[in-house]
Design a protein around this motif. Structure first.
Motif, mmCIF file in Angstrom:
data_model
loop_
_atom_site.group_PDB
_atom_site.id
_atom_site.type_symbol
_atom_site.label_atom_id
_atom_site.label_comp_id
_atom_site.label_asym_id
_atom_site.label_seq_id
_atom_site.Cartn_x
_atom_site.Cartn_y
_atom_site.Cartn_z
ATOM 1 N N UNK A 91 43.908 37.915 47.747
ATOM 2 C CA UNK A 91 42.702 38.296 48.223
ATOM 3 C C UNK A 91 43.308 39.773 48.853
ATOM 4 N N UNK A 92 44.225 39.551 49.752
ATOM 5 C CA UNK A 92 44.529 40.581 50.664
ATOM 6 C C UNK A 92 45.270 41.533 49.634
ATOM 7 N N UNK A 93 45.973 41.120 48.840
ATOM 8 C CA UNK A 93 46.643 42.078 47.785
ATOM 9 C C UNK A 93 45.645 43.042 47.161
ATOM 10 N N UNK A 94 44.602 42.447 46.653
ATOM 11 C CA UNK A 94 43.532 43.319 45.673
ATOM 12 C C UNK A 94 42.869 44.198 46.875
ATOM 13 N N UNK A 95 42.663 43.637 47.757
ATOM 14 C CA UNK A 95 42.001 44.465 48.853
ATOM 15 C C UNK A 95 42.625 45.861 49.320
ATOM 16 N N UNK A 96 44.012 45.549 49.571
ATOM 17 C CA UNK A 96 44.986 46.623 49.916
ATOM 18 C C UNK A 96 45.101 47.633 48.874
ATOM 19 N N UNK A 97 45.199 47.011 47.702
ATOM 20 C CA UNK A 97 45.448 47.901 46.640
ATOM 21 C C UNK A 97 44.103 48.873 46.097
ATOM 22 N N UNK A 98 43.146 48.594 46.819
ATOM 23 C CA UNK A 98 41.946 49.530 46.564
ATOM 24 C C UNK A 98 42.416 51.108 47.475
ATOM 25 N N UNK A 99 42.935 50.631 48.648
ATOM 26 C CA UNK A 99 43.252 51.875 49.500
ATOM 27 C C UNK A 99 44.523 52.687 48.922
ATOM 28 N N UNK A 100 45.105 52.078 47.885
ATOM 29 C CA UNK A 100 46.378 52.704 47.408
ATOM 30 C C UNK A 100 45.990 53.939 46.520
ATOM 31 N N UNK A 101 46.462 55.284 46.991
ATOM 32 C CA UNK A 101 46.096 56.094 46.356
ATOM 33 C C UNK A 101 46.783 56.279 44.891
ATOM 34 N N UNK A 138 46.348 48.713 36.999
ATOM 35 C CA UNK A 138 46.552 48.459 38.160
ATOM 36 C C UNK A 138 45.561 49.447 38.946
ATOM 37 N N UNK A 139 45.294 50.290 38.631
ATOM 38 C CA UNK A 139 43.946 51.102 39.571
ATOM 39 C C UNK A 139 42.795 50.528 39.446
ATOM 40 N N UNK A 140 42.301 50.193 38.136
ATOM 41 C CA UNK A 140 41.068 49.594 37.759
ATOM 42 C C UNK A 140 40.941 48.160 38.475
ATOM 43 N N UNK A 141 41.895 47.339 38.430
ATOM 44 C CA UNK A 141 41.779 45.971 38.622
ATOM 45 C C UNK A 141 41.177 45.690 40.167
ATOM 46 N N UNK A 142 41.553 46.395 41.004
ATOM 47 C CA UNK A 142 40.944 45.916 42.448
ATOM 48 C C UNK A 142 39.334 46.060 42.456
ATOM 49 N N UNK A 143 39.005 47.168 41.998
ATOM 50 C CA UNK A 143 37.453 47.433 42.015
ATOM 51 C C UNK A 143 36.727 46.571 41.040
ATOM 52 N N UNK A 144 37.395 46.226 39.930
ATOM 53 C CA UNK A 144 36.531 45.218 38.875
ATOM 54 C C UNK A 144 36.538 43.976 39.494
ATOM 55 N N UNK A 145 37.531 43.590 39.960
ATOM 56 C CA UNK A 145 37.694 42.132 40.796
ATOM 57 C C UNK A 145 36.493 41.988 41.926
ATOM 58 N N UNK A 146 36.240 43.074 42.658
ATOM 59 C CA UNK A 146 35.256 43.145 43.753
ATOM 60 C C UNK A 146 34.087 43.198 43.156
ATOM 61 N N UNK A 147 33.841 43.675 41.952
ATOM 62 C CA UNK A 147 32.414 43.779 41.246
ATOM 63 C C UNK A 147 32.187 42.185 40.969
ATOM 64 N N UNK A 148 33.173 41.774 40.308
ATOM 65 C CA UNK A 148 32.758 40.440 39.815
ATOM 66 C C UNK A 148 32.829 39.036 40.788
ATOM 67 N N UNK A 149 33.288 39.483 42.082
ATOM 68 C CA UNK A 149 33.593 38.289 42.891
ATOM 69 C C UNK A 149 32.392 37.657 43.361
ATOM 70 N N UNK A 187 28.901 43.318 31.999
ATOM 71 C CA UNK A 187 28.524 44.650 31.345
ATOM 72 C C UNK A 187 28.967 46.115 32.375
ATOM 73 N N UNK A 188 28.430 45.811 33.592
ATOM 74 C CA UNK A 188 28.537 47.012 34.320
ATOM 75 C C UNK A 188 29.874 47.152 35.264
ATOM 76 N N UNK A 189 30.861 45.726 35.012
ATOM 77 C CA UNK A 189 32.049 46.308 35.451
ATOM 78 C C UNK A 189 32.800 46.833 34.418
ATOM 79 N N UNK A 190 32.654 46.679 33.315
ATOM 80 C CA UNK A 190 33.411 47.246 32.054
ATOM 81 C C UNK A 190 32.990 48.832 32.013
#
Length: 269
Positions: A91-101, A138-149, A187-190
């Protein structure tokens, strides 16, 4: 009303500015007789632009499905109660990856996969489409995970257990019991992943393999040649493709998806 003003300033103003710039003659003043469609007609005569759009389109579709599947798995894992230390670390890794440029992420791929030691181990994927897809994912996975959480947390395990009791396997239970509830969210996550990947720039600029040119890089190169009208015209065309894909897929889902997917998912989630 406040949200309308915010979104108009944040999105409407730059889009209108790009649209006006694409239709204005070079170095001309803002008057009616200086508007022309020559920049748009010129796009069809420039070789390589059509290939750039097609290349980015295919990778965006592929990355959408990859991020959707892995994001759903991770979101389901994070939504379970009584998570372990590994789940909290994930969870922390996915959250931190969102802030990674994205620029830092792409540079990390260059430094990692360009090492001679990896080539010695037979991992010679630098400069290939695979590395670019990995960076997109790697760039899309954090936001997609948060949308579906959130939607995943509403699917109780007892629902799947009931499907198993009535004779369905694990995959069939998910398909018949859970997916109808998650349909609109999936659908919206895709669509979110597709839209972000299609016009992604940092990873595309640094990791695109030789002989390929993503559409965002093509726009940057046209603008770099001081061809403002054609560069903004290509930006508008790419944006229309992005928005058109969202509209078309939404309409197809509305009319072609099973009725339960549309009713249950829209009401519950």
């Amino acid at each position: 009303g406040v949200l309308v003003v915010i979104f108009f300033v944040a999105l409407g103003v730059p889009i209108i500015g790009a649209l006006v710039s694409s239709m204005l003659k070079p170095f001309a003043t803002l008057s009616l007789h200086n508007f022309t469609l020559s920049a748009y007609r010129g796009l069809f005569s420039v070789s390589g632009l059509g290939g750039s759009i097609g290349f980015s389109f295919k990778l965006a579709v592929l990355n959408g499905f990859l991020a959707l599947f892995l994001g759903a798995v991770i979101a389901r894992r994070l939504s379970k109660r009584g998570t372990t230390f590994i789940d909290k670390l994930l969870d922390v890794t996915v959250l931190a990856a969102i802030a990674l440029p994205g620029l830092v992420l792409a540079a990390g791929y260059i430094f990692a996969y360009n090492l001679p030691i990896l080539s010695g181990l037979g991992i010679d994927i630098y400069g290939t489409v695979l590395v670019l897809i990995m960076a997109y994912l790697a760039g899309a996975l954090p936001s997609t995970t948060r949308v579906l959480a959130g939607p995943m947390s509403q699917v109780r395990g007892s629902l799947l257990d009931a499907g198993r009791v009535h004779g369905s396997g694990l995959a069939q239970s998910w398909w018949r019991c859970a997916v109808p509830l998650l349909g609109p969210s999936l659908l919206w996550a895709w669509l979110l992943t597709f839209a972000a990947t299609f016009l992604e720039l940092p990873a595309s600029e640094l990791l695109a393999p030789p002989g390929t040119q993503p559409v965002a890089v093509a726009i940057l190169q046209v603008l770099g040649k001081s061809n403002i009208s054609q560069g903004t015209a290509l930006s508008i065309v790419a944006l229309l493709i992005d928005l058109g894909m969202i509209i078309v897929i939404s309409i197809l889902f509305r009319f072609l998806a099973p009725k339960g997917w549309r009713r249950l998912g829209a009401n519950v989630l």
